[in-house]
Design a protein around this motif. Sequence first.
Motif, PDB file in Angstrom:
ATOM      1  N   TRP A 169       7.030  -2.464  -4.927  1.00  4.66           N
ATOM      2  CA  TRP A 169       7.290  -1.647  -6.285  1.00  4.66           C
ATOM      3  C   TRP A 169       7.392  -0.173  -5.821  1.00  4.66           C
ATOM      4  O   TRP A 169       6.512   0.212  -5.069  1.00  4.66           O
TER       5      TRP A 169
ATOM      6  N   ARG B  14       9.588   5.821 -13.849  1.00  2.56           N
ATOM      7  CA  ARG B  14      10.184   4.403 -13.908  1.00  2.56           C
ATOM      8  C   ARG B  14       9.634   3.932 -12.894  1.00  2.56           C
ATOM      9  O   ARG B  14       9.082   4.319 -11.950  1.00  2.56           O
TER      10      ARG B  14
ATOM     11  N   ARG C 144      10.095   0.504 -10.566  1.00  2.00           N
ATOM     12  CA  ARG C 144      11.271  -0.352  -9.918  1.00  2.00           C
ATOM     13  C   ARG C 144      10.637  -1.127  -8.975  1.00  2.00           C
ATOM     14  O   ARG C 144      10.095  -0.862  -7.691  1.00  2.00           O
ATOM     15  N   GLU C 145      11.125  -2.593  -9.031  1.00  2.00           N
ATOM     16  CA  GLU C 145      10.968  -3.525  -7.987  1.00  2.00           C
ATOM     17  C   GLU C 145      12.148  -3.130  -6.876  1.00  2.00           C
ATOM     18  O   GLU C 145      13.280  -3.051  -7.078  1.00  2.00           O
TER      19      GLU C 145
ATOM     20  N   THR D  97      17.020  -5.184  -8.806  1.00  2.06           N
ATOM     21  CA  THR D  97      17.442  -3.976  -9.755  1.00  2.06           C
ATOM     22  C   THR D  97      16.258  -4.004 -11.090  1.00  2.06           C
ATOM     23  O   THR D  97      16.526  -3.268 -12.016  1.00  2.06           O
TER      24      THR D  97
ATOM     25  N   GLU E 268      13.771  -2.786 -13.179  1.00  6.78           N
ATOM     26  CA  GLU E 268      13.160  -1.472 -13.452  1.00  6.78           C
ATOM     27  C   GLU E 268      12.505  -1.523 -14.782  1.00  6.78           C
ATOM     28  O   GLU E 268      13.163  -1.913 -15.786  1.00  6.78           O
TER      29      GLU E 268
ATOM     30  N   THR F 153      11.340   1.384 -17.566  1.00  5.88           N
ATOM     31  CA  THR F 153      11.233   2.871 -18.073  1.00  5.88           C
ATOM     32  C   THR F 153      10.382   2.989 -19.114  1.00  5.88           C
ATOM     33  O   THR F 153      10.173   2.490 -20.077  1.00  5.88           O
TER      34      THR F 153
END
Length: 150
Positions: free
Chosen positions: A52, A67, A69-70, A74, A76, A78
């Motif tokens: 991550w 954000r 994100r992995e 994709t 994610e 927010t």
Amino acid sequence: MSYRFSIVALAVAFTCAVPLAQSKQPPSPADWGQFETLGLQARGGLSPDGRWLAYGLNRSNRENELRIREVASTAEKTVKYGTGATFSGNSRWVAYSIGYSEAQEERMRTQRRPIHRKLGLLRLDGSSEPTVVDGIESFSFDPTGAYLLM
């Protein structure tokens, strides 16, 4: 003769190109929000297992966000006005602060109300929605990641 013609052609080309380059107008204040920079995350960055990534996105209009994100996909998440992301030691959780917009903070100041931040807590396996706890100014995971001190 061709040498002289080349110099004249270059002079004409430069003379015509300069007014075109100068005709571009600077962005208006309404367009400023589209300019973004990556924000530093003092405690965030990469999770201990490397799966991550937490990063801030700062905009000129101050509509900033966090954000999460992995890295391998994709996926994610927010968070508006999120900052200070911290991953647990076991990489199962991420905690972060949630603030307010400048307009909301100014409204609270004029009403003489305290500005208390919130805590966001997200389970990284995706099994639940983020939990938000009001009135939390600071937090820290224990080294194992099993406990969160608020």
